[in-house]
Design an enzyme around this catalytic site. Structure first.
Site, PDB file in Angstrom:
ATOM      1  N   HIS A 152     -40.257 -20.113 -62.828  1.00 21.97           N
ATOM      2  CA  HIS A 152     -41.329 -20.726 -62.041  1.00 21.97           C
ATOM      3  C   HIS A 152     -42.667 -20.604 -62.758  1.00 21.97           C
ATOM      4  O   HIS A 152     -42.834 -19.782 -63.652  1.00 21.97           O
ATOM      5  CB  HIS A 152     -41.437 -20.113 -60.631  1.00 21.97           C
ATOM      6  CG  HIS A 152     -41.758 -18.650 -60.597  1.00 21.97           C
ATOM      7  ND1 HIS A 152     -40.787 -17.680 -60.633  1.00 21.97           N
ATOM      8  CD2 HIS A 152     -42.934 -17.987 -60.536  1.00 21.97           C
ATOM      9  CE1 HIS A 152     -41.355 -16.488 -60.578  1.00 21.97           C
ATOM     10  NE2 HIS A 152     -42.661 -16.634 -60.521  1.00 21.97           N
ATOM     11  N   GLU A 179     -44.170 -13.221 -66.618  1.00 22.73           N
ATOM     12  CA  GLU A 179     -43.220 -12.464 -65.810  1.00 22.73           C
ATOM     13  C   GLU A 179     -41.845 -12.735 -66.376  1.00 22.73           C
ATOM     14  O   GLU A 179     -41.532 -13.872 -66.729  1.00 22.73           O
ATOM     15  CB  GLU A 179     -43.309 -12.943 -64.350  1.00 22.73           C
ATOM     16  CG  GLU A 179     -42.331 -12.266 -63.398  1.00 22.73           C
ATOM     17  CD  GLU A 179     -42.454 -12.792 -61.960  1.00 22.73           C
ATOM     18  OE1 GLU A 179     -42.933 -13.934 -61.761  1.00 22.73           O
ATOM     19  OE2 GLU A 179     -42.065 -12.060 -61.041  1.00 22.73           O
ATOM     20  N   HIS A 221     -49.430 -17.086 -63.598  1.00 19.35           N
ATOM     21  CA  HIS A 221     -48.423 -16.604 -64.553  1.00 19.35           C
ATOM     22  C   HIS A 221     -47.282 -17.598 -64.670  1.00 19.35           C
ATOM     23  O   HIS A 221     -47.148 -18.504 -63.842  1.00 19.35           O
ATOM     24  CB  HIS A 221     -47.887 -15.212 -64.173  1.00 19.35           C
ATOM     25  CG  HIS A 221     -47.125 -15.150 -62.881  1.00 19.35           C
ATOM     26  ND1 HIS A 221     -47.716 -14.853 -61.680  1.00 19.35           N
ATOM     27  CD2 HIS A 221     -45.798 -15.318 -62.601  1.00 19.35           C
ATOM     28  CE1 HIS A 221     -46.795 -14.839 -60.720  1.00 19.35           C
ATOM     29  NE2 HIS A 221     -45.615 -15.126 -61.253  1.00 19.35           N
TER      30      HIS A 221
HETATM   31 CO    CO Z   1     -43.763 -14.917 -60.247  1.00 18.51          CO
END
Ligand code: CO
Length: 134
Positions: A7, A130, A79
């Site tokens: 994502h 991440e 992020h």
């Molecule tokens: Co995230």
């Protein structure tokens, strides 16, 4: 090491307005807002079929994205999340290459119930990364 893009997380000052923008203007499938108190955010998930956008809004005191929104009043990309098969092995390999793993370095359970770690943006072209074990 990294696999698919899981994502892109975008911090937004107005979650309802952002959800309407993605649903009506961009024609995407969006979820209802989901409170994630353990993560200090309310999230709207935008389903892109092969990936997701997560619209993030601060929830409660000390939200990890509050400072970001203070500096970026209109919102912005917070992020990106890449999938890894083995997060412990990935963290070891990253540290061996000199990359900084944030926090205490131990994976914690992320927004999808899976182990995640964050990597220092200064080590990755100014982007908070991440990694999520899938
Ligand atoms: Co995230």
């Amino acid at each position: 090491m990294i696999g698919r893009l899981n994502h892109i997380a975008i911090a937004v000052p107005d979650l309802v307005a952002a959800a309407v923008l993605y649903r009506d203007t961009l024609g995407a499938q969006v979820s209802e807002p989901v409170d994630l108190p353990d993560h200090g955010v309310t999230t709207v998930f935008v389903d892109l079929g092969n990936s997701k956008v997560e619209l993030l809004h601060p929830l409660g005191e000390g939200s990890p994205i509050a400072g970001f929104l203070d500096r970026n009043a209109a919102g912005g990309v917070h992020h990106v999340c890449f999938e890894v098969a083995d997060i412990a092995a990935a963290a070891d390999s990253l540290r061996a290459d000199g990359a900084r793993v944030l926090g205490d370095g131990e994976p914690r359970i992320g927004a999808h119930g899976k182990p995640v770690l964050f990597l220092h943006p200064k080590d990755f072209c100014g982007t908070l990364i991440e990694i999520e074990q899938v």
